[in-house]
Design a protein around this motif. Structure first.
Motif, PDB file in Angstrom:
ATOM      1  N   LEU A  25      61.033  66.928  64.111  1.00  0.00           N
ATOM      2  CA  LEU A  25      61.130  67.603  65.410  1.00  0.00           C
ATOM      3  C   LEU A  25      62.349  67.105  66.197  1.00  0.00           C
ATOM      4  N   GLY A  49      56.712  64.023  60.872  1.00  0.00           N
ATOM      5  CA  GLY A  49      56.685  65.209  61.740  1.00  0.00           C
ATOM      6  C   GLY A  49      57.550  65.017  62.976  1.00  0.00           C
ATOM      7  N   ARG A  75      48.927  72.290  67.597  1.00  0.00           N
ATOM      8  CA  ARG A  75      50.149  71.831  66.905  1.00  0.00           C
ATOM      9  C   ARG A  75      50.687  72.907  65.970  1.00  0.00           C
ATOM     10  N   GLY A  76      51.972  72.805  65.670  1.00  0.00           N
ATOM     11  CA  GLY A  76      52.589  73.737  64.718  1.00  0.00           C
ATOM     12  C   GLY A  76      52.890  75.094  65.325  1.00  0.00           C
ATOM     13  N   GLN A  77      52.865  75.190  66.651  1.00  0.00           N
ATOM     14  CA  GLN A  77      53.113  76.486  67.307  1.00  0.00           C
ATOM     15  C   GLN A  77      54.304  76.420  68.259  1.00  0.00           C
ATOM     16  N   GLY A  78      55.111  75.375  68.122  1.00  0.00           N
ATOM     17  CA  GLY A  78      56.334  75.310  68.921  1.00  0.00           C
ATOM     18  C   GLY A  78      56.219  74.566  70.247  1.00  0.00           C
ATOM     19  N   LEU A 127      55.169  61.665  73.650  1.00  0.00           N
ATOM     20  CA  LEU A 127      55.046  63.113  73.442  1.00  0.00           C
ATOM     21  C   LEU A 127      53.819  63.394  72.577  1.00  0.00           C
ATOM     22  N   ALA A 128      52.951  64.265  73.039  1.00  0.00           N
ATOM     23  CA  ALA A 128      51.787  64.637  72.229  1.00  0.00           C
ATOM     24  C   ALA A 128      51.321  66.039  72.582  1.00  0.00           C
ATOM     25  N   VAL A 129      50.898  66.758  71.544  1.00  0.00           N
ATOM     26  CA  VAL A 129      50.339  68.106  71.696  1.00  0.00           C
ATOM     27  C   VAL A 129      48.910  68.054  71.159  1.00  0.00           C
ATOM     28  N   GLY A 180      55.572  71.316  70.799  1.00  0.00           N
ATOM     29  CA  GLY A 180      56.265  70.023  70.771  1.00  0.00           C
ATOM     30  C   GLY A 180      57.754  70.220  71.040  1.00  0.00           C
ATOM     31  N   ARG A 181      58.298  71.259  70.426  1.00  0.00           N
ATOM     32  CA  ARG A 181      59.717  71.579  70.636  1.00  0.00           C
ATOM     33  C   ARG A 181      59.952  71.969  72.107  1.00  0.00           C
ATOM     34  N   THR A 213      60.736  56.655  67.252  1.00  0.00           N
ATOM     35  CA  THR A 213      59.526  57.006  66.509  1.00  0.00           C
ATOM     36  C   THR A 213      59.443  56.133  65.265  1.00  0.00           C
ATOM     37  N   LYS A 225      65.602  68.267  64.662  1.00  0.00           N
ATOM     38  CA  LYS A 225      65.819  69.705  64.895  1.00  0.00           C
ATOM     39  C   LYS A 225      66.197  69.990  66.338  1.00  0.00           C
TER      40      LYS A 225
HETATM   41  C1  LIG Z   1      54.702  65.438  66.993  1.00  0.00           C
HETATM   42  C2  LIG Z   1      54.056  66.574  67.758  1.00  0.00           C
HETATM   43  C3  LIG Z   1      54.236  66.368  69.265  1.00  0.00           C
HETATM   44  C4  LIG Z   1      54.751  67.887  67.340  1.00  0.00           C
HETATM   45  O1  LIG Z   1      54.214  68.933  68.124  1.00  0.00           O
HETATM   46  P1  LIG Z   1      54.077  70.430  67.556  1.00  0.00           P
HETATM   47  O2  LIG Z   1      53.717  71.305  68.695  1.00  0.00           O
HETATM   48  O3  LIG Z   1      53.189  70.430  66.381  1.00  0.00           O
HETATM   49  O4  LIG Z   1      55.584  70.674  67.081  1.00  0.00           O
HETATM   50  P2  LIG Z   1      56.310  72.087  66.951  1.00  0.00           P
HETATM   51  O5  LIG Z   1      55.332  73.107  66.486  1.00  0.00           O
HETATM   52  O6  LIG Z   1      57.033  72.367  68.215  1.00  0.00           O
HETATM   53  O7  LIG Z   1      57.343  71.772  65.800  1.00  0.00           O
HETATM   54  C5  LIG Z   1      58.718  71.618  66.068  1.00  0.00           C
HETATM   55  C6  LIG Z   1      59.473  71.391  64.783  1.00  0.00           C
HETATM   56  O8  LIG Z   1      59.133  70.115  64.235  1.00  0.00           O
HETATM   57  C7  LIG Z   1      58.728  70.254  62.878  1.00  0.00           C
HETATM   58  N1  LIG Z   1      57.503  69.493  62.631  1.00  0.00           N
HETATM   59  C8  LIG Z   1      56.511  69.216  63.521  1.00  0.00           C
HETATM   60  N2  LIG Z   1      55.530  68.524  62.905  1.00  0.00           N
HETATM   61  C9  LIG Z   1      55.928  68.396  61.609  1.00  0.00           C
HETATM   62  C10 LIG Z   1      55.371  67.772  60.468  1.00  0.00           C
HETATM   63  N3  LIG Z   1      54.181  67.136  60.538  1.00  0.00           N
HETATM   64  N4  LIG Z   1      56.074  67.794  59.318  1.00  0.00           N
HETATM   65  C11 LIG Z   1      57.283  68.412  59.238  1.00  0.00           C
HETATM   66  N5  LIG Z   1      57.854  69.017  60.290  1.00  0.00           N
HETATM   67  C12 LIG Z   1      57.192  68.997  61.440  1.00  0.00           C
HETATM   68  C13 LIG Z   1      58.389  71.693  62.656  1.00  0.00           C
HETATM   69  O9  LIG Z   1      58.861  72.065  61.394  1.00  0.00           O
HETATM   70  C14 LIG Z   1      59.093  72.440  63.749  1.00  0.00           C
HETATM   71  O10 LIG Z   1      60.279  72.983  63.281  1.00  0.00           O
HETATM   72  P3  LIG Z   1      60.570  74.559  63.423  1.00  0.00           P
HETATM   73  O11 LIG Z   1      60.555  74.806  64.924  1.00  0.00           O
HETATM   74  O12 LIG Z   1      61.889  74.724  62.799  1.00  0.00           O
HETATM   75  O13 LIG Z   1      59.439  75.233  62.722  1.00  0.00           O
HETATM   76  C15 LIG Z   1      52.532  66.700  67.401  1.00  0.00           C
HETATM   77  O14 LIG Z   1      52.385  66.782  66.015  1.00  0.00           O
HETATM   78  C16 LIG Z   1      51.690  65.549  67.923  1.00  0.00           C
HETATM   79  O15 LIG Z   1      51.210  65.573  69.064  1.00  0.00           O
HETATM   80  N6  LIG Z   1      51.472  64.511  67.076  1.00  0.00           N
HETATM   81  C17 LIG Z   1      50.659  63.364  67.477  1.00  0.00           C
HETATM   82  C18 LIG Z   1      51.380  62.496  68.492  1.00  0.00           C
HETATM   83  C19 LIG Z   1      52.706  61.967  67.978  1.00  0.00           C
HETATM   84  O16 LIG Z   1      52.821  61.523  66.849  1.00  0.00           O
HETATM   85  N7  LIG Z   1      53.712  61.988  68.869  1.00  0.00           N
HETATM   86  C20 LIG Z   1      55.060  61.543  68.545  1.00  0.00           C
HETATM   87  C21 LIG Z   1      55.244  60.143  68.963  1.00  0.00           C
HETATM   88  S1  LIG Z   1      56.879  59.596  68.552  1.00  0.00           S
END
Ligand SMILES: CC(C)(COP(=O)(O)OP(=O)(O)OC[C@H]1O[C@@H](n2cnc3c(N)ncnc32)[C@H](O)[C@@H]1OP(=O)(O)O)[C@@H](O)C(=O)NCCC(=O)NCCS
Length: 151
Positions: free
Chosen positions: A110, A106, A72-75, A65-67, A77-78, A100, A113
């Motif tokens: 996610l 992070g 990022r931080g805009q929902g 999973l990657a955004v 990933g969820r 993970t 949640k």
């Molecule tokens: C992990 C990842 C996919 C999250 O995507 P995102 O679009 O930023 O996530 P969202 O905005 O949908 O966040 C969903 C929830 O997770 C939580 N969250 C996401 N990143 C977080 C962080 N770094 N620290 C704390 N909480 C985090 C948020 O609080 C959010 O909760 P909310 O909906 O109650 O506000 C993104 O950061 C990413 O691509 N990271 C690099 C690749 C990676 O590490 N992938 C995971 C491999 S296991």
């Protein structure tokens, strides 16, 4: 916004953000189904990606999973995680698993949640499978946290 299955033009740069081991990523691409989140249906408009792997009868795993960083931080990933849960359920699965790192705070937040529960640790997974030490959030990426959710 729509989430579509990708059959080609896999975004390797983005997939490597989730897992720096290209060999593993290529293996997932070969064995799994790849889904991309688009704001328009062209490769340039791909915002996020994930792969669904069938691992055992009744069980799939969400991997890679990657955004894109700017989104990022805009929902998104969820949104992608929820989509994986829906597709696995529609495919008749009973369980979706995800793994993970102990240092990936992070992704851990996610997945928790989104309703996943921690089942166990695969101790020293990252030391065994990755040649160089990895640090995130000031913590060594050492153990794999395994999570699952009943569908
Ligand atoms: C992990 C990842 C996919 C999250 O995507 P995102 O679009 O930023 O996530 P969202 O905005 O949908 O966040 C969903 C929830 O997770 C939580 N969250 C996401 N990143 C977080 C962080 N770094 N620290 C704390 N909480 C985090 C948020 O609080 C959010 O909760 P909310 O909906 O109650 O506000 C993104 O950061 C990413 O691509 N990271 C690099 C690749 C990676 O590490 N992938 C995971 C491999 S296991």
């Amino acid at each position: 916004m729509e989430i579509l299955e990708l059959k080609k033009d896999f975004p390797l740069d983005l997939l490597l953000d989730a897992d720096p081991n290209q060999e593993y990523v290529e293996d997932y691409l070969e064995r799994g189904q790849v889904f991309g989140l688009f704001d328009q249906e062209t490769p340039a408009h791909l915002i996020g990606v994930y792969v669904l792997l069938k691992t055992r009868p009744g069980t799939m795993e969400l991997v890679n999973l990657a955004v894109r960083e700017a989104f990022r931080g805009q929902g998104y990933g969820r949104m992608l995680t929820q989509d994986a849960l829906t597709r696995a359920k529609e495919a008749g699965m009973r369980t979706l698993e995800v793994g993970t790192a102990n240092s990936s705070l992070g992704p851990l937040a996610l997945y928790l949640k989104c309703g996943f529960r921690m089942t166990h640790l695969d101790l020293d997974f990252f030391r065994r499978h990755y040649p160089d030490p990895i640090f995130e959030n000031g913590v060594e990426c050492r153990d794999m946290v395994r999570l699952m959710q009943d569908l």
